[in-house]
Write a protein that holds these residues in place. Structure first.
Motif, mmCIF file in Angstrom:
data_model
loop_
_atom_site.group_PDB
_atom_site.id
_atom_site.type_symbol
_atom_site.label_atom_id
_atom_site.label_comp_id
_atom_site.label_asym_id
_atom_site.label_seq_id
_atom_site.Cartn_x
_atom_site.Cartn_y
_atom_site.Cartn_z
ATOM 1 N N UNK A 200 -10.071 -9.336 0.949
ATOM 2 C CA UNK A 200 -11.095 -10.304 1.331
ATOM 3 C C UNK A 200 -10.508 -11.674 1.612
ATOM 4 N N UNK A 201 -9.220 -11.817 1.372
ATOM 5 C CA UNK A 201 -8.551 -13.060 1.719
ATOM 6 C C UNK A 201 -7.061 -12.780 1.786
ATOM 7 N N UNK A 202 -6.337 -13.702 2.380
ATOM 8 C CA UNK A 202 -4.889 -13.519 2.503
ATOM 9 C C UNK A 202 -4.190 -13.593 1.153
ATOM 10 N N UNK A 203 -4.898 -14.080 0.139
ATOM 11 C CA UNK A 203 -4.275 -14.218 -1.181
ATOM 12 C C UNK A 203 -4.306 -12.927 -1.975
ATOM 13 N N UNK A 204 -5.076 -11.936 -1.524
ATOM 14 C CA UNK A 204 -5.260 -10.725 -2.313
ATOM 15 C C UNK A 204 -4.421 -9.567 -1.798
ATOM 16 N N UNK A 205 -3.979 -8.751 -2.733
ATOM 17 C CA UNK A 205 -3.243 -7.530 -2.427
ATOM 18 C C UNK A 205 -4.236 -6.372 -2.426
ATOM 19 N N UNK A 206 -4.275 -5.617 -1.354
ATOM 20 C CA UNK A 206 -5.167 -4.468 -1.289
ATOM 21 C C UNK A 206 -4.627 -3.369 -2.194
ATOM 22 N N UNK A 207 -5.467 -2.921 -3.109
ATOM 23 C CA UNK A 207 -4.993 -1.989 -4.127
ATOM 24 C C UNK A 207 -6.168 -1.199 -4.687
ATOM 25 N N UNK A 208 -5.943 0.087 -4.949
ATOM 26 C CA UNK A 208 -6.912 0.933 -5.634
ATOM 27 C C UNK A 208 -6.509 1.002 -7.103
ATOM 28 N N UNK A 209 -7.278 0.357 -7.964
ATOM 29 C CA UNK A 209 -6.919 0.279 -9.388
ATOM 30 C C UNK A 209 -7.042 1.620 -10.102
ATOM 31 N N UNK A 210 -7.588 2.637 -9.428
ATOM 32 C CA UNK A 210 -7.639 3.974 -10.026
ATOM 33 C C UNK A 210 -6.479 4.843 -9.544
ATOM 34 N N UNK A 211 -5.570 4.269 -8.776
ATOM 35 C CA UNK A 211 -4.399 4.993 -8.275
ATOM 36 C C UNK A 211 -3.174 4.655 -9.113
ATOM 37 N N UNK A 212 -2.590 5.632 -9.818
ATOM 38 C CA UNK A 212 -1.395 5.344 -10.625
ATOM 39 C C UNK A 212 -0.279 4.719 -9.805
ATOM 40 N N UNK A 213 -0.087 5.206 -8.582
ATOM 41 C CA UNK A 213 0.980 4.667 -7.748
ATOM 42 C C UNK A 213 0.747 3.228 -7.361
ATOM 43 N N UNK A 214 -0.497 2.895 -6.998
ATOM 44 C CA UNK A 214 -0.801 1.520 -6.599
ATOM 45 C C UNK A 214 -0.581 0.545 -7.747
ATOM 46 N N UNK A 215 -1.077 0.914 -8.931
ATOM 47 C CA UNK A 215 -0.941 0.025 -10.089
ATOM 48 C C UNK A 215 0.526 -0.142 -10.465
ATOM 49 N N UNK A 216 1.250 0.956 -10.504
ATOM 50 C CA UNK A 216 2.675 0.894 -10.867
ATOM 51 C C UNK A 216 3.464 0.061 -9.855
ATOM 52 N N UNK A 217 3.192 0.276 -8.572
ATOM 53 C CA UNK A 217 3.968 -0.417 -7.544
ATOM 54 C C UNK A 217 3.779 -1.932 -7.600
ATOM 55 N N UNK A 218 2.537 -2.383 -7.793
ATOM 56 C CA UNK A 218 2.307 -3.829 -7.799
ATOM 57 C C UNK A 218 2.917 -4.475 -9.040
ATOM 58 N N UNK A 219 2.892 -3.780 -10.166
ATOM 59 C CA UNK A 219 3.499 -4.346 -11.373
ATOM 60 C C UNK A 219 5.018 -4.318 -11.288
#
Length: 306
Positions: free
Chosen positions: A33-52
């Motif tokens: 919703x803005x350039x400051x946010x990372x698009x991520x599915x918080x129910x996806x193990x891969x997405x959560x792991x990758x961003x951390x």
């Protein structure tokens, strides 16, 4: 301090990003919703792991959740994933990366029969949302024992769409002249999202300083209202007719809404030394929150005034 706010596009997440703006903060959202946010599915193990893995935060704040009753009923599996599965993944990720976790929970873990609730009061949720929040708390405590769980009541604040909060939804219905029956039994303690976000920032600072505030904390405004009382306040403040609004028992008739989940917040207020001038009163703040959702329905004169 590096901070990651999960669920940063929501009602609490947006002011949370502002509250942490003095730090190196990143936010995530399911849809950008803005350039400051990372698009991520918080129910996806891969997405959560990758961003951390990439951001290596010192503090993680979990604002992910689904509070809307229409979603509980219409898409319960998805609502459960957002409230429980996401909490598990974020807690595990925070623990694995050695980050401090602040997990946002709800007053709905209580049954509403014996207020005010202290942090160690027995949990006995009466609906699906409350049960999911209890499961999420248990998962956080198991996977990330050093986490802090913050229980909050219903929030209000600057909304992006009318149904984002109960307050803006009933305000838009009132000004549209909708015939409606609003509950006059269940007492809510609407708390401004900006204040809740500021409290979270203070808690995060205390966590990183090694101060122990307790594994579970409560924060809430002190003024309590039913939905019917809130709509009457709106009508009086803006001079709107309310003859089409009836007081009823809409939220208690099915037995799935707690009547009064007032939280005892004394311990956290004392620990933070929260200054009196920072408390936000609903009767002083609601006007600016609901007004944008009334303007499009109010008559405009030939001179352009309201």
């Amino acid at each position: 301090m590096r901070a990651v706010i999960f669920g940063a596009s929501g009602l609490l997440g947006r002011p949370m990003m502002r509250a942490f703006a003095d730090q190196q903060v990143s936010g995530t959202g399911l849809r950008r919703k803005s350039q400051r946010l990372i698009t991520l599915d918080a129910t996806s193990p891969g997405d959560v792991r990758d961003v951390l893995d990439r951001l290596r935060p010192d503090i993680v704040v979990n604002c992910v959740g689904e509070r809307r009753p229409e979603v509980w009923a219409g898409a319960p599996a998805r609502a459960r994933r957002l409230n429980v599965a996401a909490a598990r993944l974020i807690a595990q990720g925070a623990h694995d990366h050695g980050a401090r976790l602040l997990h946002i929970s709800s007053d709905y873990v209580f049954d509403g029969r014996n207020p005010a609730y202290r942090t160690d009061a027995p949990r006995n949720p009466v609906n699906a949302y409350g049960r999911w929040k209890r499961l999420a708390e248990d998962a956080v405590r198991s996977l990330c024992p050093e986490a802090t769980i913050l229980r909050l009541p219903v929030l209000y604040g600057r909304a992006e769409y009318a149904t984002e909060t109960n307050l803006t939804q009933i305000a838009s219905q009132l000004s549209a002249g909708c015939d409606m029956e609003l509950d006059d039994d269940c007492v809510r303690y609407p708390t401004h999202a900006n204040e809740a976000a500021e409290v979270c920032r203070w808690i995060a600072g205390a966590q990183l300083q090694g101060r122990y505030l307790g594994s579970v904390c409560h924060w809430s405004a002190e003024q309590g209202f039913t939905k019917y009382e809130m709509v009457v306040m709106i009508a009086r403040r803006f001079g709107l007719p309310a003859v089409h609004v009836r007081a009823g028992q809409a939220d208690t008739a099915g037995g799935d809404r707690p009547v009064d989940c007032r939280l005892d917040c004394g311990d956290l207020r004392a620990a933070l030394g929260w200054p009196a001038h920072r408390y936000r009163r609903f009767d002083e703040e609601f006007t600016q929150v609901v007004e944008p959702w009334l303007l499009s329905f109010r008559p405009v004169s030939a001179e352009g005034g309201r």
